[in-house]
Write a protein that holds these residues in place. Structure first.
Motif, PDB file in Angstrom:
ATOM      1  N   VAL A 274      51.214  18.248   1.991  1.00  0.00           N
ATOM      2  CA  VAL A 274      51.681  16.873   1.769  1.00  0.00           C
ATOM      3  C   VAL A 274      51.854  16.156   3.106  1.00  0.00           C
ATOM      4  O   VAL A 274      51.457  14.998   3.258  1.00  0.00           O
ATOM      5  CB  VAL A 274      52.998  16.860   0.947  1.00  0.00           C
ATOM      6  N   GLN A 275      52.418  16.849   4.089  1.00  0.00           N
ATOM      7  CA  GLN A 275      52.591  16.239   5.414  1.00  0.00           C
ATOM      8  C   GLN A 275      51.242  15.898   6.027  1.00  0.00           C
ATOM      9  O   GLN A 275      51.062  14.816   6.591  1.00  0.00           O
ATOM     10  CB  GLN A 275      53.373  17.172   6.335  1.00  0.00           C
ATOM     11  N   ARG A 276      50.260  16.818   5.912  1.00  0.00           N
ATOM     12  CA  ARG A 276      48.917  16.530   6.437  1.00  0.00           C
ATOM     13  C   ARG A 276      48.295  15.360   5.692  1.00  0.00           C
ATOM     14  O   ARG A 276      47.654  14.496   6.294  1.00  0.00           O
ATOM     15  CB  ARG A 276      48.021  17.760   6.318  1.00  0.00           C
ATOM     16  N   TYR A 277      48.483  15.315   4.377  1.00  0.00           N
ATOM     17  CA  TYR A 277      47.945  14.233   3.567  1.00  0.00           C
ATOM     18  C   TYR A 277      48.567  12.902   3.982  1.00  0.00           C
ATOM     19  O   TYR A 277      47.862  11.897   4.123  1.00  0.00           O
ATOM     20  CB  TYR A 277      48.211  14.527   2.090  1.00  0.00           C
ATOM     21  N   VAL A 278      49.884  12.892   4.192  1.00  0.00           N
ATOM     22  CA  VAL A 278      50.571  11.671   4.627  1.00  0.00           C
ATOM     23  C   VAL A 278      50.068  11.244   6.003  1.00  0.00           C
ATOM     24  O   VAL A 278      49.810  10.056   6.243  1.00  0.00           O
ATOM     25  CB  VAL A 278      52.101  11.878   4.628  1.00  0.00           C
ATOM     26  N   GLN A 279      49.885  12.197   6.911  1.00  0.00           N
ATOM     27  CA  GLN A 279      49.361  11.868   8.243  1.00  0.00           C
ATOM     28  C   GLN A 279      47.946  11.304   8.137  1.00  0.00           C
ATOM     29  O   GLN A 279      47.598  10.340   8.822  1.00  0.00           O
ATOM     30  CB  GLN A 279      49.373  13.102   9.140  1.00  0.00           C
ATOM     31  N   GLU A 280      47.141  11.908   7.266  1.00  0.00           N
ATOM     32  CA  GLU A 280      45.776  11.421   7.073  1.00  0.00           C
ATOM     33  C   GLU A 280      45.787  10.002   6.504  1.00  0.00           C
ATOM     34  O   GLU A 280      45.027   9.130   6.954  1.00  0.00           O
ATOM     35  CB  GLU A 280      45.031  12.362   6.127  1.00  0.00           C
ATOM     36  N   LEU A 281      46.667   9.759   5.518  1.00  0.00           N
ATOM     37  CA  LEU A 281      46.779   8.410   4.949  1.00  0.00           C
ATOM     38  C   LEU A 281      47.240   7.397   5.997  1.00  0.00           C
ATOM     39  O   LEU A 281      46.738   6.267   6.037  1.00  0.00           O
ATOM     40  CB  LEU A 281      47.747   8.411   3.768  1.00  0.00           C
ATOM     41  N   ASN A 282      48.196   7.789   6.833  1.00  0.00           N
ATOM     42  CA  ASN A 282      48.656   6.889   7.894  1.00  0.00           C
ATOM     43  C   ASN A 282      47.528   6.586   8.867  1.00  0.00           C
ATOM     44  O   ASN A 282      47.367   5.447   9.314  1.00  0.00           O
ATOM     45  CB  ASN A 282      49.859   7.481   8.625  1.00  0.00           C
ATOM     46  N   GLY A 283      46.726   7.600   9.195  1.00  0.00           N
ATOM     47  CA  GLY A 283      45.572   7.377  10.070  1.00  0.00           C
ATOM     48  C   GLY A 283      44.567   6.435   9.448  1.00  0.00           C
ATOM     49  O   GLY A 283      44.039   5.537  10.111  1.00  0.00           O
ATOM     50  N   LEU A 284      44.301   6.627   8.154  1.00  0.00           N
ATOM     51  CA  LEU A 284      43.375   5.734   7.448  1.00  0.00           C
ATOM     52  C   LEU A 284      43.927   4.319   7.368  1.00  0.00           C
ATOM     53  O   LEU A 284      43.182   3.344   7.505  1.00  0.00           O
ATOM     54  CB  LEU A 284      43.095   6.275   6.045  1.00  0.00           C
ATOM     55  N   ARG A 285      45.245   4.189   7.154  1.00  0.00           N
ATOM     56  CA  ARG A 285      45.867   2.869   7.099  1.00  0.00           C
ATOM     57  C   ARG A 285      45.716   2.158   8.443  1.00  0.00           C
ATOM     58  O   ARG A 285      45.389   0.970   8.495  1.00  0.00           O
ATOM     59  CB  ARG A 285      47.340   2.987   6.722  1.00  0.00           C
ATOM     60  N   GLU A 286      45.944   2.879   9.528  1.00  0.00           N
ATOM     61  CA  GLU A 286      45.791   2.283  10.856  1.00  0.00           C
ATOM     62  C   GLU A 286      44.344   1.874  11.110  1.00  0.00           C
ATOM     63  O   GLU A 286      44.082   0.798  11.658  1.00  0.00           O
ATOM     64  CB  GLU A 286      46.253   3.270  11.932  1.00  0.00           C
ATOM     65  N   GLU A 287      43.412   2.729  10.686  1.00  0.00           N
ATOM     66  CA  GLU A 287      41.990   2.418  10.854  1.00  0.00           C
ATOM     67  C   GLU A 287      41.611   1.183  10.048  1.00  0.00           C
ATOM     68  O   GLU A 287      40.897   0.295  10.536  1.00  0.00           O
ATOM     69  CB  GLU A 287      41.163   3.625  10.408  1.00  0.00           C
TER      70      GLU A 287
END
Length: 176
Positions: free
Chosen positions: A44-57
């Motif tokens: 879940v933490q990795r998924y949240v980090q990935e989503l945050n990265g995608l949001r920033e992108e």
């Protein structure tokens, strides 16, 4: 009291967990569940980090697209102003009244296109335009451009605020 409970128990077969004897198999199951829960937590933490990265992108791409749209708007606006100015300059060199009128009409049409472009650009919803407001502004612009400084032209426009979808092409054929 807990020492008395442990007397007579096989220390290998039974473990103490919350002051109760627990079998190794039960403890192993509990540990496996805890490890799976921890693993899910990391997922879940990795998924949240990935989503945050995608949001920033996506935000960076959105900012870039907004900048490009502003640049395109600026260029279209400048090009329409340039065409209008060139038509005005050329009309000054034409002696034929009919040709000069044609140039002036073309210049006014370019100004109308510029007004529509500006209206679309400043609109909150680019999919539709308030045609009533556009018509009032267009009439004001035309009456101002055709008026003589000594004449006072007043136009009153009564039109409902009708919203047209800008994705629909309106075809008008002049039968004159």
């Amino acid at each position: 009291a807990s020492r008395r409970a442990l007397r007579g128990l096989d220390p290998i077969r039974h473990l103490t967990f919350l002051e109760r004897p627990v079998r190794p198999r039960t403890l192993l199951s509990a540990l496996q569940l805890a490890l799976r829960a921890r693993s899910r937590q990391y997922e879940v933490q990795r998924y949240v980090q990935e989503l945050n990265g995608l949001r920033e992108e996506l935000q960076k791409k959105n900012d870039r697209q907004s900048l490009l749209l502003k640049e395109i708007h600026h260029r279209v606006k400048n090009n329409l102003a340039m065409v209008s100015s060139l038509l005005s300059l050329q009309a000054g060199y034409i002696d034929d009244e009919q040709a000069r009128t044609a140039f002036t009409i073309s210049q006014k049409r370019i100004s109308s296109i510029g007004l529509l472009h500006e209206k679309l650009y400043k609109s909150q919803n680019i999919k539709d335009i308030d045609f009533g407001q556009y018509t009032r502004e267009l009439v004001d612009s035309i009456s101002f451009s055709y008026s003589d400084p000594l004449d006072i032209i007043r136009c009153f426009v009564e039109i409902k605020n009708i919203h047209f979808n800008t994705l629909v092409v309106i075809y008008y054929k002049n039968e004159d």
